[in-house]
Design an enzyme around this catalytic site. Structure first.
Site, PDB file in Angstrom:
ATOM      1  N   THR A 135      -4.597   5.087   3.184  1.00  0.00           N
ATOM      2  CA  THR A 135      -4.227   6.287   3.370  1.00  0.00           C
ATOM      3  C   THR A 135      -5.249   7.281   2.703  1.00  0.00           C
ATOM      4  OG1 THR A 135      -1.897   5.470   2.598  1.00  0.00           O
ATOM      5  CG2 THR A 135      -2.428   7.804   2.136  1.00  0.00           C
ATOM      6  N   THR A 155      -8.856  23.295  22.796  1.00  0.00           N
ATOM      7  CA  THR A 155      -8.251  23.295  21.357  1.00  0.00           C
ATOM      8  C   THR A 155      -8.149  21.979  21.046  1.00  0.00           C
ATOM      9  OG1 THR A 155      -7.126  25.605  21.276  1.00  0.00           O
ATOM     10  CG2 THR A 155      -6.333  23.965  19.735  1.00  0.00           C
ATOM     11  N   ASN A 185       1.965   1.385   4.129  1.00  0.00           N
ATOM     12  CA  ASN A 185       2.506   0.278   4.702  1.00  0.00           C
ATOM     13  C   ASN A 185       2.494  -0.994   3.601  1.00  0.00           C
ATOM     14  OD1 ASN A 185       3.192   0.858   7.512  1.00  0.00           O
ATOM     15  ND2 ASN A 185       0.826   1.186   7.667  1.00  0.00           N
ATOM     16  N   ASP A 196      -5.936  -2.913  -4.852  1.00  0.00           N
ATOM     17  CA  ASP A 196      -6.454  -3.325  -3.603  1.00  0.00           C
ATOM     18  C   ASP A 196      -7.733  -3.301  -3.716  1.00  0.00           C
ATOM     19  OD1 ASP A 196      -6.227  -0.602  -4.119  1.00  0.00           O
ATOM     20  OD2 ASP A 196      -5.764   0.019  -1.802  1.00  0.00           O
ATOM     21  N   GLY A 217       0.839  -1.273  -0.031  1.00  0.00           N
ATOM     22  CA  GLY A 217      -0.030   0.074  -0.062  1.00  0.00           C
ATOM     23  C   GLY A 217       0.820   1.255  -0.071  1.00  0.00           C
ATOM     24  N   VAL A 251       2.106  -5.089   4.008  1.00  0.00           N
ATOM     25  CA  VAL A 251       1.640  -6.122   4.700  1.00  0.00           C
ATOM     26  C   VAL A 251       2.076  -7.480   4.179  1.00  0.00           C
ATOM     27  CG1 VAL A 251      -0.060  -7.388   6.035  1.00  0.00           C
ATOM     28  CG2 VAL A 251      -0.409  -5.014   5.787  1.00  0.00           C
TER      29      VAL A 251
END
Length: 264
Positions: free
Chosen positions: A138, A192, A11, A115, A8, A13
């Site tokens: 992402t 905040t 990452n 994917d 990806g 895998v």
């Protein structure tokens, strides 16, 4: 033993999958490493050899490799890894013997991320019917798969971490915060950090719920919503839009493609 590699944007895998396990295929273990297109096949081999040894295995136990990638620059090094250190020609999802085997009913089929196509294969095989597959990576993608297994299209939205990075990176005083569910039930923050977390988290939930409601209305038939990806479990605790969470959807899809290739 199958070595499935899901490459990806953030990452990679690696998973060991026993396709001949009693009772059906079984994922033995998973390993994750940050995606870096500069990482060589030699570097991957050193890392993987050590992890295999911890499982009581060696490279000789791997007899099939399949790769799904959305990072074309990194594919060559993975192919070098397979050829040089495992003596195998890897399957590449969507190519050759590992074609998806589903209709891609969209304007530019070649542009669909591997994917997303692999997830569609797995979702249809595992869940059936009309489906909306939500993948938290992402980017967060929403994919529609019809009851015949055809990929019909979808939506690409910025991932929640990308949204937070943009917020923090383009403001002078806002701090970096971790993605988690806001404490309590109030959606009016009094500091905040709470205001940021409420805006990012509940704003993202509202975006998902709104988009899925619109997609279901357009599909016009009952559709199950399947969630996958790292943040699926977190969001599932705070919304009712998911019918199932399947964290291994991509790996299941890769296993299905590898099993098909074996039968050719």
């Amino acid at each position: 033993m199958l070595l499935a590699i899901d490459l990806g944007n953030t990452n990679v895998v690696f998973a060991l999958i026993d396709l001949d396990a009693p009772g059906g295929r079984s994922i033995r273990t998973r390993w994750r490493i940050a995606t870096d297109p500069r990482r060589t096949g030699d570097e991957y081999a050193v890392w993987l050899s050590q992890l295999l040894a911890l499982e009581g295995l060696s490279r000789a136990d791997i007899d099939q490799i399949i790769i799904s990638t959305v990072v074309p620059r990194a594919l060559h090094n993975m192919q070098v890894l397979a050829d040089k250190y495992f003596g195998l020609t890897p399957l590449v999802a969507g190519q050759g013997a590992a074609t998806y085997g589903i209709d891609l009913d969209i304007d530019q089929p070649a542009s669909l991320g591997a994917d997303r196509a692999v997830n569609s294969v797995a979702a249809h095989a595992s869940h059936g019917g009309d489906l909306i597959v939500v993948d938290f990576g992402t980017a967060t993608t929403f994919d529609v798969v019809d009851f015949n297994g055809a990929y019909k299209g979808g939506i690409i939205a910025p991932g929640i971490n990308l949204s937070l990075d943009a917020l923090v990176g383009n403001t002078a005083k806002l701090p970096r915060i971790a993605i988690e569910a806001p404490k309590g039930t109030s959606v009016i923050g009094t500091n905040t950090e709470d205001q940021m977390l409420i805006g990012v988290f509940w704003g993202y939930v509202a975006m998902m719920e709104g988009l899925i409601a619109r997609m279901k209305a357009q599909i016009g038939r009952p559709a199950k919503v399947i969630a996958t990806g790292g943040l699926a479990v977190l969001f599932d605790r705070h919304t009712t839009i998911f019918d199932a969470v399947d964290g291994d959807l991509t790996l299941t899809g890769l296993a299905i493609l590898a099993e098909r290739a074996r039968r050719l």
